[in-house]
Design an enzyme around this catalytic site. Structure first.
Site, PDB file in Angstrom:
ATOM      1  N   GLU A 137     102.486  35.950 -15.446  1.00 45.51           N
ATOM      2  CA  GLU A 137     102.235  35.512 -16.821  1.00 45.51           C
ATOM      3  C   GLU A 137     100.882  34.849 -17.047  1.00 45.51           C
ATOM      4  OE1 GLU A 137     105.575  33.202 -18.115  1.00 45.51           O
ATOM      5  OE2 GLU A 137     106.950  34.878 -17.939  1.00 45.51           O
ATOM      6  N   GLU A 152     111.614  39.346 -14.971  1.00 42.90           N
ATOM      7  CA  GLU A 152     112.373  38.170 -15.421  1.00 42.90           C
ATOM      8  C   GLU A 152     113.093  38.486 -16.713  1.00 42.90           C
ATOM      9  OE1 GLU A 152     110.242  34.429 -15.891  1.00 42.90           O
ATOM     10  OE2 GLU A 152     109.098  34.815 -14.067  1.00 42.90           O
TER      11      GLU A 152
HETATM   12  C1  BGC Z   1     108.308  31.826 -16.212  1.00 47.31           C
HETATM   13  C2  BGC Z   1     109.330  31.005 -15.479  1.00 47.31           C
HETATM   14  C3  BGC Z   1     110.103  30.159 -16.460  1.00 47.31           C
HETATM   15  C4  BGC Z   1     110.824  31.074 -17.407  1.00 47.31           C
HETATM   16  C5  BGC Z   1     111.651  30.372 -18.473  1.00 47.31           C
HETATM   17  C6  BGC Z   1     108.759  32.357 -17.528  1.00 47.31           C
HETATM   18  O1  BGC Z   1     107.820  32.039 -18.493  1.00 47.31           O
HETATM   19  O2  BGC Z   1     107.750  32.805 -15.391  1.00 47.31           O
HETATM   20  O3  BGC Z   1     108.684  30.257 -14.507  1.00 47.31           O
HETATM   21  O4  BGC Z   1     110.978  29.274 -15.846  1.00 47.31           O
HETATM   22  O5  BGC Z   1     109.923  31.910 -18.077  1.00 47.31           O
HETATM   23  O6  BGC Z   1     110.862  29.606 -19.298  1.00 47.31           O
END
Ligand code: BGC
Length: 450
Positions: free
Chosen positions: A166, A354
């Site tokens: 990110e 993610e």
């Molecule tokens: C990040 C994580 C974070 C998640 C939830 C992403 O932006 O890579 O490190 O915990 O989102 O906010």
């Protein structure tokens, strides 16, 4: 054919990052990171929480891998703490830091779980920040040195690599909004940071090819789908501009070798000429092997002449549900995004690196009934499957997160885990969603699993 089945070799996993789970922030020769510095300043983090102990994963990784094995995940995405292995960011290597990751990787392989390594998930060595951090072009060499060390050390065991997690959040949350480390509030600096992150990413991919390594390398971008609140032209334009800001600023350089036109012009008018050389883009647009997408929510956008941010305002709607982060639950946004990326940018394999949600479910007699998380994941899996059926090559899915952890500026107040952590005892508990995910993985299907 079972219409709820995922393709045969689909890979299910979970993700974490070093600062959010490891703890042991000053153990065994580790250097200080910008997140150590930032979290130690009172008022920066909710409840003044720090990652000093976090989930104590540094000491409990074996227990955590047992949990992963029990879950049945095929792959685990984690990040390496740069200052743990290079305490000053460059130069002297901390062998004990390397040993930790070697042991972690070996233990994962023993458990039959594929390690996926993110080189940079935000914990920059403080020593480098003292020299200007990502704003200073010298960081490109430092990242190259760090990447070379890690790739040489682990390439025989790790076959999937993510350069940077990110870059948007690193640049803008950390250097424009100042809500993340290093806490700088200057949009012009943030633009330089974004640019140097992109070059560093490209240089790492180039290095990977030069070293002739087997395996795959990509990047993880936080992407969203933006929608105008009405079909008025000004709302449509606001939604488009926000899309350039979040998605295009990173996708365009990587896949097209330039920044998006409209926003570039706005920035140029505001900040003066920004020197971006065409040779920079030759490096940035190195061919990657997959695109990692982190998706959480969409943005509903309206034009607001009073908004300081280029007249863009993101708004909430009464028709939706929101997570504990106040992020709208909008699975169609993931579907639309996947289709768009595949059409507009690339037919490369996509890994969802993610996706997940924070909810305030409490521990209840050793159980956590997080029906809301199951619902969230189910709907996003379903939309992903729909996109796959439309021909989008989504190959992997990493749920954020394996366990509750340090949620940056929110400290421990937001829980994204499949596994609940009782921070006072460091005891781990399976949430209902963990049992549910296990069934999904086991059957490679979302059928009858809701
Ligand atoms: C990040 C994580 C974070 C998640 C939830 C992403 O932006 O890579 O490190 O915990 O989102 O906010």
């Amino acid at each position: 054919m079972n219409k709820n089945k995922f393709p045969k070799n689909f890979i299910w996993g979970t993700a974490t990052s070093s600062y959010q789970i490891e703890g042991a922030y000053d153990k065994d020769g580790k250097g200080i990171s910008i997140w150590d510095t930032f979290s130690h300043i009172k008022g920066n983090i909710y409840n003044n929480d720090t990652g000093d102990k976090a989930c104590d994963h540094y000491n409990r990784y074996k227990e955590d891998i047992k949990i992963m094995k029990e879950l049945g995940i095929k792959s685990y995405r984690f990040s390496i703490s740069w200052p743990r292995v290079l305490p000053n960011g460059k130069g002297e290597v901390n062998q004990k830091g390397l040993d930790f990751y070697k042991n972690l990787i070996d233990e994962l392989l023993k458990a039959g779980i594929e390690p996926v390594v993110t080189l940079y998930h935000w914990d920059l060595p403080q020593a480098l920040q003292n020299n200007g951090g990502w704003e200073n072009k010298e960081i490109i060499n430092a990242f190259h040195e760090y990447a070379k060390l890690i790739l040489s050390e682990f390439n025989d065991k790790v076959k999937t690599w993510i350069t940077i997690n990110e870059p948007f959040v690193v640049a803008f949350n950390g250097n424009s909004r100042g809500e993340h480390a290093p806490g700088i509030k200057n949009h012009k600096i943030a633009l330089q940071v974004a640019h140097n992150l992109l070059i560093s990413h490209g240089e790492a991919v180039k290095l990977f090819r030069e070293m002739n390594l087997k395996g795959k390398i990509g990047i993880s971008l936080n992407l969203t789908s933006t929608y105008p609140n009405t079909d008025k032209k000004e709302d449509i334009n606001a939604a488009k501009l926000l899309e350039e800001y979040i998605n295009g600023w990173f996708l365009d350089p990587i896949f097209k070798g330039r920044y998006p036109k409209k926003l570039s012009k706005i920035y140029r008018d505001k900040y003066g000429p920004i020197n971006k050389l065409s040779k920079d883009f030759d490096i940035i647009k190195q061919k990657i092997d997959f695109l990692g997408i982190n998706y959480y929510t969409r943005a509903l956008v309206k034009h607001n002449p009073d908004s300081k941010f280029y007249n863009i305002e993101t708004i909430k709607t009464n028709d939706s549900n929101y997570t504990a982060m106040d992020w709208e639950i909008y699975p169609d946004g993931l579907y639309d995004l996947l289709i768009k990326i595949n059409k507009k940018y690339t037919d490369l394999p996509i890994y969802i690196t993610e996706n997940g949600a924070a909810f305030n479910n409490q521990l209840d007699n050793g159980k956590i009934h997080d029906e809301n998380r199951i619902e969230y994941l189910y709907k996003h899996f379903k939309k992903t499957l729909k996109a796959i059926k439309k021909g989008v090559p989504v190959k992997r899915y990493y749920v954020w997160s394996l366990m509750d952890n340090f949620e940056w500026a929110y400290g421990y107040s937001k829980r994204f885990g499949l596994i609940y952590i009782d921070y006072s005892t460091q005891k781990r508990f399976f949430k209902d969603s963990a049992y549910w995910y296990k069934k999904v993985i086991n059957s490679n299907s979302i059928k009858n699993n809701k």
